[in-house]
Scaffold this active site. Structure first.
Site: not given
Ligand code: CR1
Length: 817
Positions: A362, A552-553, A558, A660, A664
């Site tokens: 991820h 988002k975080r 980002k 994601t 949405k």
């Molecule tokens: C990614 O940063 C992705 C999600 C789900 C995150 C994000 O871009 O959409 O995973 N990765 O695949 C993450 O949390 C620990 O890594």
């Protein structure tokens, strides 16, 4: 498919009576005074009973069909609230609204009583929950496995502009959704040593001696698919001491000592690590990972043995998906069980492992690839370190055979890095799996070409892509009733399980009446959000402004900072020219920073400081407002996303694996302003270049720019507006009493090379925002583009994603009706 008819055992007529009975029998109370939490709980237990009945029927059908099952192992799930999701998926909404009304409440108010299950940090955990919903809906036999943390992700409060964290004791008042299965306790071992012995046949074997044990208790949360006929579950493990407290210590008067071992054991499932990047070197985290894995494999093997076939058929019955490297110790654990406990030969066991596991990556952030010091791993899991070393030894023979004499390659690929003596969990996951996937096309390409090229060369075809998806049930049907009603009125209800059907909306983008209805739905959602913001922060926002949202975080890659630079620039332009021809805007930003992430917390403070200044300035008040939304979480997202008109997805290209949230927003008719990163690229291809605002460097350009030695100073010197904005932030314009507050942010940018290339993309971002303004001033054109976004989002359904996993990775057929 028409709206699912409620099966008989929903028994909607008796719902009101059931609620009263549960308030009496479970809460030990009567209905007076009419407290919404009490009624929420009564309703929840009434729903729970109906769910359990359907779950039992589903499980029976699994055993009847002897079908292969998938086990989705994840350290994080982020389901949010359950009540409305259950009700919508089971088609009980009308009945529940009526029952609530008969008791004098609105269903929406009761739903607000529920606390989010925040057992995840962000995208990775939320993705797991979307996949649970889709597996249940698509009838893919499978389960989620995770940890039942006592404390989920912290609550974020904003105090004097700064983030403060508060523990999230989410089950303090109990949770009707968690079903404790006390009858299936397992023992999990830690520490001790690996002991060699000779068995009666004279074979050398190993066993785990003198270990400590902790009990794992399974707790189930049920997951109904849409239509409610197929119900699966997540099984979350809670740690319990195997010994309770020491009666001897207690009798000798050492009360605290008597609790020690109990506390040490139960700490394992106490709290979710609040980082969205891997946590390395923390022993408790390693114990959490092994706890999940050991208990889960016990459960899988118990079920496998119960159903009959031997271990050679294990991979035909079981697929295990590793959600990131977090559960990768499962590779060593399955080897240990097969070799040490089931006495299979190494090669046979290894073949079973590889056919069973698959690994999803991820993130490509270099600091994020998880490694454990071999010493630490060997102390906590002595036998596993030996097994990993043996896997590594055999693997490196393979590498040496393919590339004789290439010691450098062996060192680069080794599972245990010979230089640092750290165990590279991604390497273990790749070697131990039959498939490895990234989560968007660009991300999977980067994995193959940049991060793991030598693994790709060694294992052609092992690397693949499954672009992420989101569940349309929670993220459109449930979160956006206004738009869902409009869509269903025009094209019928089938889109909820067949999202490609949204394409039938495309011609309606040309229909002025439909556009008017579309705008009305958006306006309703904007008003709903305005009420929410007013309730939570006392601040009024105007639904007749452009809602520009980034939630988002908080992370430097980002680039919330780039968003702030746009806000400051817009502020400056408006101050210079109050009649500037731009639409009035409300900029909403929300997100949590990891508690130890200095820079991310500073950026939150910058956002709140800019908000204070801008919102207090009478000259621009009606044209620009800035809001920081505290405590961004799933239930908040359900209110924010349907109200958004502009979705900010502006990460440095090549760094956001997929995203994601981007999906949405677009599904709910927001237009994206974004970089060519992660799934934004595929969203652009789907919705059309003219219905999205793309700007900035591409991933390849980012790489080239960095390689050429980027000089932010030159860029700033050449751009007066950028220089002005940075100067204001750096001089303390927004925090006159603490002028140096943001010096560290500027230092990062100007002295340390601006790694995330904020200054490089600034001008392009502003130009894209000019295009946003121009289009928004033409409401008909904007609305048409909004409709085209929603209409083209079919591909991004998590139903499509899990069906791809089932076909290409798990080799599992969905069950029939
Ligand atoms: C990614 O940063 C992705 C999600 C789900 C995150 C994000 O871009 O959409 O995973 N990765 O695949 C993450 O949390 C620990 O890594």
């Amino acid at each position: 498919m028409a709206k699912p008819a409620a099966p008989d055992f929903h028994q909607l007529e008796s719902l009101g009576e059931d609620i009263k009975r549960y308030v009496l029998s479970i809460l030990g109370n009567d209905l007076y005074p009419p407290d919404p939490f009490r009624y929420y709980s009564g309703l929840a237990y009434a729903i729970r009973e109906r769910l359990i009945r359907m779950w039992l029927a589903t499980q029976a059908s699994y055993y009847d069909s002897m079908s292969k099952r998938v086990y989705y192992l994840s350290m994080e799930f982020l389901p949010g609230r359950f009540l409305m999701n259950y009700i919508t998926n089971m088609g009980m909404e009308d009945g529940c609204r009526q029952a609530a009304a008969d008791l004098g409440f609105s269903l929406d108010d009761l739903a607000e009583e529920e606390r989010d299950a925040g057992l995840g940090n962000g995208g990775l955990g939320r993705l797991a929950s979307c996949y649970m919903d889709s597996m249940a809906t698509q009838r893919i036999p499978g389960y989620g496995y995770g940890i039942l943390y006592d404390y989920g992700l912290f609550h974020q409060r904003i105090v004097n502009g700064w983030q403060e964290e508060e523990a999230d004791n989410w089950r303090r008042h109990g949770s009707p959704w968690v079903i404790d299965r006390v009858e299936h306790l397992y023992e999990v071992k830690f520490y001790g040593r690996s002991e060699a012995y000779t068995d009666p046949q004279g074979v050398l074997r190993y066993r785990w001696a003198e270990a400590d044990t902790v009990m794992a208790m399974p707790c189930d949360i049920l997951i109904p698919g849409h239509g409610g006929k197929h119900v699966t579950n997540m099984r979350l493990w809670a740690a319990a001491s195997s010994t309770g407290f020491s009666l001897r210590d207690f009798n000798q008067g050492d009360f605290l000592g008597a609790m020690q071992s109990k506390i040490h054991s139960e700490n394992i499932s106490k709290v979710l690590y609040p980082n969205d990047e891997p946590i390395q070197g923390k022993e408790l985290r390693l114990r959490q990972q092994y706890f999940l894995v050991a208990a889960t494999l016990r459960d899988i093997i118990r079920r496998h043995k119960k159903s009959g076939p031997g271990f050679d058929e294990f991979p035909d019955q079981v697929a295990i998906q590793l959600n990131d490297t977090h559960p990768t110790i499962a590779v060593a654990e399955l080897m240990r069980i097969l070799v040490d406990e089931e006495f299979l030969g190494w090669d046979e066991a290894w073949a079973i492992c590889r056919r069973t596991f698959a690994y999803t990556n991820h993130t490509v952030l270099p600091e994020a690839l998880e490694t454990w010091p071999a010493d630490l791993l060997g102390r906590v899991l002595p036998r596993h370190l030996e097994i990993i070393a043996e896997i590594d030894r055999r693997f490196l023979l393979e590498v040496a055979a393919a590339h004789p004499g290439d010691q450098g390659r062996q060192n680069r690929l080794a599972i245990i890095d010979p230089a640092s003596r750290r165990v590279r969990m991604a390497h273990l996951a790749i070697v131990g799996s039959h498939k490895v996937n990234g989560v968007a096309r660009l991300h999977s390409d980067i994995l193959r070409e940049k991060v793991f090229p030598e693994f790709d060369a060694l294992y052609p075809g092992k690397f693949t892509n499954v672009t992420n998806g989101i569940t349309p049930r929670r993220w459109l049907l449930q979160a956006n009733p206004a738009l869902s009603r409009l869509i269903t009125a025009r094209i019928g209800p089938d889109w909820t399980t067949d999202l490609d059907r949204l394409a039938e909306l495309l011609p309606l983008a040309e229909d002025p009446d439909f556009r008017k209805d579309w705008r009305a739905a958006k306006r309703e959602n904007k008003k709903r959000l305005a009420r929410y913001v007013l309730r939570k922060s006392g601040m009024g926002i105007n639904p007749d402004t452009l809602f520009d949202v980034q939630v988002k975080r908080m992370h430097e890659y980002k680039r919330q900072f780039l968003n702030v630079l746009h806000v400051v620039t817009l502020y400056n332009r408006l101050r210079r020219d109050p009649h500037l021809a731009v639409p009035p805007r409300t900029v909403l930003i929300g997100g949590k920073a990891a508690p130890g992430y200095f820079m991310a917390k500073r950026i939150i403070r910058l956002i709140t400081a800019v908000a204070e200044t801008v919102n207090a300035d009478d000259a621009v008040r009606s044209r620009l407002r800035v809001v920081f939304l505290p405590n961004y979480c799933v239930s908040q997202a359900e209110k924010v996303i349907p109200a958004a008109e502009l979705s900010q997805q502006i990460s440095t290209a090549g760094m956001e694996a997929s995203g994601t949230g981007n999906m949405k927003f677009a599904l709910n008719g927001a237009l994206t302003i974004g970089t060519l990163d992660g799934a934004n690229i595929e969203i652009m291809e789907a919705v059309g270049r003219e219905n999205i605002f793309i700007f900035g460097l591409t991933a390849k350009e980012v790489e080239a720019t960095r390689a050429a030695g980027y000089d932010p100073g030159r860029r700033v010197a050449a751009d007066a507006e950028l220089a002005e904005a940075l100067d204001m932030i750096g001089r303390g314009y927004f925090t006159p009493s603490e002028p140096d507050l943001f010096a560290p942010i500027l230092d990062n940018l100007l002295r340390h090379g601006d790694y995330y290339l904020v200054t490089a993309d600034y001008r392009a971002c502003l130009e894209a925002q000019d295009a946003v303004n121009a289009l928004y001033l033409d409401p008909e054109a904007w609305t048409a583009a909004s409709i085209r976004n929603t209409a083209n989002m079919g591909f991004f359904s998590s139903d499509r994603a899990v069906l791809e996993y089932a076909k290409n990775i798990w080799n599992i057929e969905p069950l029939g009706e």
